[in-house]
Design an enzyme around this catalytic site. Structure first.
Site, PDB file in Angstrom:
ATOM      1  N   LEU A 292     128.181  71.325   2.056  1.00  0.00           N
ATOM      2  CA  LEU A 292     127.410  72.011   3.283  1.00  0.00           C
ATOM      3  C   LEU A 292     126.825  73.392   2.850  1.00  0.00           C
ATOM      4  CD1 LEU A 292     129.389  70.708   6.338  1.00  0.00           C
ATOM      5  CD2 LEU A 292     127.093  69.900   5.490  1.00  0.00           C
ATOM      6  N   ASP A 293     125.680  73.863   3.400  1.00  0.00           N
ATOM      7  CA  ASP A 293     125.386  75.230   3.358  1.00  0.00           C
ATOM      8  C   ASP A 293     126.470  76.053   3.830  1.00  0.00           C
ATOM      9  OD1 ASP A 293     122.957  74.289   2.484  1.00  0.00           O
ATOM     10  OD2 ASP A 293     121.934  74.679   4.201  1.00  0.00           O
ATOM     11  N   MET A 294     126.664  77.384   3.638  1.00  0.00           N
ATOM     12  CA  MET A 294     127.686  78.311   3.935  1.00  0.00           C
ATOM     13  C   MET A 294     127.626  78.460   5.366  1.00  0.00           C
ATOM     14  SD  MET A 294     128.207  82.164   2.695  1.00  0.00           S
ATOM     15  CE  MET A 294     129.663  82.994   3.233  1.00  0.00           C
TER      16      MET A 294
END
Length: 453
Positions: A292-294
């Site tokens: 997942l994106d940060m």
């Protein structure tokens, strides 16, 4: 009068200071009320404002635009260029004319040998012109040091891309230093129509590009105390274990935590889970299955063996994993017209000069399809939606939300794609649910969590 921050804006990820937003709104009003300026900028232009103080403590607002506007590099009311490439008697226009003359000769040259010779000559002149050009861009920093764009990039082992030094923020900083002003806060925002595949919307703020402005701003900001990189800030909450057995562990990742170790000094969920196993003395190894994106929160699955990892990753690759996300979209004057359900089908590619940003590219972009459902609209006009991604491209939901041909509403808190708003501190995007075939039982399982926004 509102106080300005003691530290200057971190240019690559920020929410604009209220005074910066106010100055931007005043500039937008000024441009919109001027037939000349509106005509110059209406096709789409990045503008910038910088608030500075003079030695007597008086507040000064500087305005800038990126690149050229209607072929002009200088417009009253905006700071001058660092180097005037539009000067008809300057090295750029003269060199450009010579290269254009060679280009016109090549198709009509007799014989492959002569065409190759002219092409080689054109390439040499182009490279030489770029070298001369970037040697002419002289910039300063807050320490009083000066350097050329060519020298700054050379020290990094890089070659400056075309257009380096022409963005709004370098122009603003250079003018502030030239006038002996102390920069206090800045912001860059879009005016006019969206340009090509880039995700742009009038009035939205965007971070400085990393390709052209990364090394340049790193030099120009030396001696000026800046805000810390928000991407490296400590995560506000700890991960939560949603489910665990002998084969998998499902965790709820907080916003601001990396999924796996990355290029910044910050903890990741993978390392956190591995550390947890060491502290238990279990001897179990943890393996990543997806990312997942940060800035995105939500459920993630990790494997406890290479076999389990391979089985789950195969499901992701074959699009057999069912995922849903919830997001809060920024308000829009057309929010009421968003259909209750629909699909966004826009191909996505990496922005070569501004990673990790993505752009919409119908020619070379990878197919990206997102189904959505409107859940509610709050009193502020923000729209809560559920996303069902049919593909898994980088920043797919963020781009499909923000792009004018998508939903046209950046996700609240999205610093990359125009949704950052003071004092919002996080991306309002949450991986709500994850469903896949369990690697041991062979049965479909589903895990979910609720967002905290």
């Amino acid at each position: 009068m509102m106080n300005l921050p003691e530290r200057f804006t971190y240019p690559f990820a920020y929410a604009p200071h209220p005074l910066v937003r106010e100055a931007a709104e005043q500039l937008i009003d000024a441009v919109s009320s001027s037939d000349e300026l509106r005509s110059l900028f209406s096709e789409g232009k990045m503008l910038g404002v910088l608030i500075a103080e003079d030695p007597e403590g008086r507040r000064i607002v500087l305005n800038a635009f990126s690149g050229l506007a209607g072929g002009r590099s200088s417009i009253p009311g905006f700071v001058p260029p660092i180097f005037d490439i539009a000067d008809p008697d300057g090295i750029f226009r003269k060199g450009e004319k010579e290269i254009e003359q060679l280009s016109a000769m090549i198709p009509h040259a007799e014989g492959e040998s002569l065409r190759s010779e002219l092409s080689a000559r054109r390439k040499f002149l182009s490279e030489e012109l770029q070298r001369k050009l970037f040697s002419s861009y002289q910039v300063s920093n807050a320490r009083g040091e000066s350097s050329t764009v060519l020298e700054i990039f050379s020290r990094k082992g890089k070659v400056p891309p075309g257009g380096t030094g022409d963005c709004a923020l370098p122009k603003l900083l250079q003018e502030a230093y030239r006038r002996g002003l102390r920069p206090r806060a800045s912001g860059e925002f879009w005016y006019g129509a969206s340009c090509g595949g880039e995700v742009r919307k009038q009035g939205c703020f965007y971070p400085a590009c990393t390709g052209k402005c990364g090394p340049l701003l790193e030099f120009m900001l030396q001696g000026l105390e800046t805000d810390p990189n928000p991407m490296e800030a400590e995560v506000g909450s700890a991960p939560v274990i949603v489910f665990e057995d002998d084969w998998i562990v499902v965790a709820d990742k907080p916003a601001g935590m990396l999924s796996v170790p990355g290029g910044i000094e910050a903890d990741s969920l993978l390392v956190w889970l591995q550390r947890r196993e060491r502290e238990k003395g279990s001897g179990v190894k943890i393996y990543s299955c997806h990312r997942l994106d940060m800035d995105t929160s939500g459920v993630m699955v990790f494997a406890k063996s290479l076999t389990s990892q391979a089985m789950i990753q195969r499901q992701f690759e074959n699009r057999e994993v069912e995922k849903s996300y919830v997001a809060l979209l920024s308000c829009s004057e057309n929010a009421a017209h968003l259909p209750p359900k629909g699909c966004v089908d826009l191909p996505i590619a990496a922005d070569y000069y501004d990673r990790p940003r993505q752009i919409v590219d119908p020619d070379s972009g990878k197919p990206a399809l997102t189904a959505y459902e409107v859940l509610s609209v709050n009193a502020k006009g923000e729209t809560l939606v559920r996303f069902i991604p049919r593909t898994g491209r980088t920043h797919q939901l963020r781009v499909h939300s923000a792009h004018v041909m998508g939903l046209g509403r950046p996700i609240v808190g999205d610093r990359l794609y125009g949704g950052a708003d003071f004092p919002s501190s996080r991306l309002h995007l949450h991986a709500e649910s994850l469903s896949f075939i369990h690697p041991q039982t062979g049965k479909r399982v589903k895990f979910s969590s609720r967002p905290n926004f």
